[in-house]
Write an enzyme that holds these catalytic residues in place. Structure first.
Site, PDB file in Angstrom:
ATOM      1  N   CYS A 152      -1.237   8.220  -0.777  1.00 41.51           N
ATOM      2  CA  CYS A 152      -1.598   8.550   0.602  1.00 41.51           C
ATOM      3  C   CYS A 152      -0.897   7.547   1.503  1.00 41.51           C
ATOM      4  O   CYS A 152      -1.118   6.339   1.372  1.00 41.51           O
ATOM      5  CB  CYS A 152      -3.116   8.466   0.768  1.00 41.51           C
ATOM      6  SG  CYS A 152      -3.703   8.661   2.467  1.00 41.51           S
ATOM      7  N   CYS A 212       3.965  11.958   4.824  1.00 39.82           N
ATOM      8  CA  CYS A 212       2.581  12.228   4.409  1.00 39.82           C
ATOM      9  C   CYS A 212       2.669  13.061   3.139  1.00 39.82           C
ATOM     10  O   CYS A 212       3.475  14.003   3.074  1.00 39.82           O
ATOM     11  CB  CYS A 212       1.820  12.985   5.499  1.00 39.82           C
ATOM     12  SG  CYS A 212       0.190  13.603   4.986  1.00 39.82           S
TER      13      CYS A 212
END
EC number: 5.1.1.3
Length: 257
Positions: free
Chosen positions: A75, A185
């Site tokens: 992440c 992302c």
């Protein structure tokens, strides 16, 4: 159980980190993997720093309780906010992910480099430091994409909703002048095909999944922690939402070509 036979832990704010898990499993097919997605609290990219830290530590504690030998923080937001604190608190290899700006620069295509990411990733000092390395020589533009991870968390990875979202985001750019798009992302690789369609396949699309997976393998090899078993590894997925739909979506994304 010897440390070599313990599983590798993966964590993300939701289903996005599965894009990294896929690469890691290709590179380390004999290893077992435990994936924890915190979809109940997704997205992280618009939360306060202290909240992201608390959620990341909760997820790490969950995976540590399962006996992992290494952790991949798949992440970008959690990496940028928490990676140093994690390494200070846990005595296992911990690998993070960051926007793959260096490969984009090394392509030397001469056009604009666009970095798609969450607002928090773009606001963190870690990202500012990354930008500082190249801002004198490259035309780099951060592109915050709030709302996009939420769509992907719903399983919306193609179709009109994604197309229109991306079309709106890229309407201010001349596709001919974009050299690379960096996916900052881990959710974003799942919408890569639509992104190619929107930009007329003109730009190279780069994400950090392979680099992160390669670093995982390097650290495990250097620490003599790779499994010695000659077998096919398995992937087990957990999610804080604890419902069948999100688990089904997770495995669907893992098996997506």
């Amino acid at each position: 159980m010897s440390i070599n036979d313990k599983p590798i832990g993966f964590f993300d704010s939701g289903v996005g980190g599965i894009s990294v898990l896929k690469e890691a499993f290709k590179l380390l097919p004999k290893e077992d993997f435990l994936y924890y997605g915190d979809s109940k609290n997704a997205p992280y990219g618009t939360k306060k720093v202290e909240e992201v830290k608390a959620l990341t530590f909760n997820a790490t504690d969950f995976l540590m309780s399962k006996g992992i030998k290494a952790l991949v923080v798949a992440c970008n937001t959690a990496t940028s906010v928490t990676i140093n604190d994690l390494r200070e608190n846990y005595d296992i290899p911990i690998i993070g992910i960051e926007p793959a700006l260096k490969p984009a620069v090394e392509l030397k295509k001469g056009g604009k480099i666009i970095i798609m990411a969450t607002p928090m990733t773009l606001a963190e000092k870690k990202f500012a430091n990354l930008m500082d390395l190249y801002k004198e020589t490259e035309d780099i533009e951060p592109l915050p994409c709030p709302g996009l991870p939420e769509l992907i968390e719903q399983g919306i990875v193609s179709g009109d909703v994604i197309y229109n979202y991306l079309k709106d985001k890229f309407s201010k750019y001349d596709n001919e002048k974009i050299s690379s798009i960096v996916l900052g992302c881990t959710h974003y690789p799942f919408i890569e095909e639509t992104l190619k369609e929107v930009t007329h396949n003109k730009a190279c699309i780069i994400d950090g999944s392979f680099g992160t997976s390669r670093e995982l393998k390097r650290q495990l090899k250097n620490s003599n922690m790779l499994t010695e078993e000659n077998r096919v590894g398995k992937v087990t997925i957990f999610n804080s939402r604890e419902d069948k739909d999100i688990i089904d979506l997770s495995y669907k994304l893992f098996n997506m070509k």
